[in-house]
Design a protein around this motif. Structure first.
Motif, PDB file in Angstrom:
ATOM      1  N   SER A  47      15.084  -1.081  39.486  1.00 35.30           N
ATOM      2  CA  SER A  47      14.944  -1.295  40.927  1.00 35.30           C
ATOM      3  C   SER A  47      16.245  -1.773  41.557  1.00 35.30           C
ATOM      4  N   GLY A  71      18.951   0.885  41.110  1.00 35.58           N
ATOM      5  CA  GLY A  71      18.518   2.079  41.835  1.00 35.58           C
ATOM      6  C   GLY A  71      18.756   1.969  43.329  1.00 35.58           C
ATOM      7  N   ARG A  72      18.446   0.810  43.893  1.00 39.12           N
ATOM      8  CA  ARG A  72      18.683   0.609  45.330  1.00 39.12           C
ATOM      9  C   ARG A  72      20.175   0.716  45.660  1.00 39.12           C
ATOM     10  N   ALA A 109      21.216   4.379  45.499  1.00 38.35           N
ATOM     11  CA  ALA A 109      20.680   5.119  46.639  1.00 38.35           C
ATOM     12  C   ALA A 109      21.472   4.817  47.909  1.00 38.35           C
ATOM     13  N   GLN A 110      21.837   3.547  48.080  1.00 33.77           N
ATOM     14  CA  GLN A 110      22.596   3.170  49.268  1.00 33.77           C
ATOM     15  C   GLN A 110      23.948   3.882  49.302  1.00 33.77           C
ATOM     16  N   PHE A 122      15.562   5.652  48.286  1.00 31.33           N
ATOM     17  CA  PHE A 122      15.227   5.016  47.017  1.00 31.33           C
ATOM     18  C   PHE A 122      13.714   4.975  46.919  1.00 31.33           C
ATOM     19  N   GLU A 133      10.412   3.913  44.550  1.00 32.72           N
ATOM     20  CA  GLU A 133       9.763   3.294  43.393  1.00 32.72           C
ATOM     21  C   GLU A 133       8.432   4.003  43.191  1.00 32.72           C
ATOM     22  N   VAL A 173      16.913   8.612  44.631  1.00 34.70           N
ATOM     23  CA  VAL A 173      17.028   7.822  43.403  1.00 34.70           C
ATOM     24  C   VAL A 173      15.628   7.285  43.128  1.00 34.70           C
TER      25      VAL A 173
END
Length: 320
Positions: free
Chosen positions: A159, A162-163, A166-167, A173, A175, A219
């Motif tokens: 998490s 991943g964030r 993605a940013q 992003f 979940e 992502v």
């Protein structure tokens, strides 16, 4: 004289015959184990570990007693076909996978097994890719490299990292657990408790289908147990560039505790042993990812920068 144990499906005491002694491990060790039953018990233990299920959870879903399952996994007893079918249904695997190796079911299977026997992981991966291409009916997903899917146990950093990915990618992003919750109308834990593991797996599959259909770029943080469901994991591999985020069991546990979340080990005195068994049971499946990245002993900044650069390098190499 060799003792015989008969396992009968049923309630709390299912699995203990009239002549079964009350003692546990010490008495079990004195009973001569049948090699076939012992091997079957090991397969049940492995399949359970891959799905991250405790023995207590498996007992609750099958309606069998924990003692019964403990005897089966220890290679003691003579389980009925009905009991094995209950376990196979709960673990979502063919009954043949519990009773014996499915590749013994035909001469062709055995020839294929013989051909692959002893090959190194890289050779097996090439063989799998060749077979997938041979039997592929749908065209390859052109957006596969634009979806980054992070897999691994809880606490690996899916998490958080991943964030951040993605940013930087300016991509959504996602979940997958949140999508499952939206589809089901309740959290994953409630799906398990109200409807069982089979229902959760169906929601998980539907959630991934929905994310792939909606997001050509994303992502995705996937649930840790997704890899144990062949059809769902195959879909993830086909439509996403997958990264296994690794960490030591101790690091996983430390991060989970720091998050204040001990699921699925809550109330289990052997939490670390359970975590190690789950990791061992899934490591071969996680290893099918396009790349692996170890987050242990790294600061968040270092882990992110190294992961970002590794992914960029791999994707760049694939494009050449």
């Amino acid at each position: 004289m060799k003792r015989s144990y008969t396992v009968v499906a049923g309630g709390k005491d299912a699995g203990r015959g009239a002549d079964e002694p009350e003692g546990d491990s010490a008495e079990h060790e004195r009973v001569e184990r049948d090699p076939f039953i012992a091997a079957m018990g090991e397969r049940v233990r492995l399949l359970r570990a891959r799905r991250g299920m405790t023995r207590k959870a498996l007992a609750a879903e099958t309606g069998l007693s924990e003692r019964h399952l403990a005897n089966l996994e220890a290679g003691i007893g003579n389980p009925s076909v009905q009991v094995l079918r209950q376990i196979a249904t709960t673990l979502n695997c063919p009954l043949a996978e519990i009773i014996g190796d499915v590749t013994t079911s035909s001469s062709e299977w055995m020839l294929i097994r013989e051909l692959l026997q002893g090959r190194d992981p890289a050779s097996l991966q090439r063989a799998r890719a060749a077979l997938a291409q041979l039997f592929e009916q749908a065209p390859a997903d052109p957006h596969r490299r634009e979806r980054i899917a992070l897999i691994g146990l809880r606490g690996a950093g899916k998490s958080t990292l991943g964030r951040m990915l993605a940013q930087e990618m300016k991509a959504p992003f996602v979940e997958l657990n949140r999508v499952i919750e939206q589809l089901a109308g309740c959290p994953p834990a409630e799906i398990h408790s109200l409807y069982g593991a089979s229902a959760y797996r169906r929601y998980e599959h539907r959630a991934l289908e929905a994310v792939i259909a909606e997001h050509p770029r994303a992502v995705i943080a996937s649930p840790g147990g997704l890899v144990s469901e062949p059809s769902t994991f195959t879909m993830l591999l086909a439509h996403c560039f997958t990264v296994w985020l690794q960490a030591t069991p101790e690091e996983h546990m430390r991060r989970v505790v720091a998050q204040g979340d001990l699921r699925p080990m809550s109330g289990n005195r052997e939490a670390m042993d359970d975590l190690k068994r789950i990791l061992a049971g899934r490591s071969e499946l996680y290893g099918r990812a396009d790349m692996t990245f170890d987050t242990s002993d790294k600061t968040l900044a270092d882990a992110y920068l190294q992961l970002r650069d590794r992914i960029a390098a791999r994707l760049g190499a694939e494009m050449e």
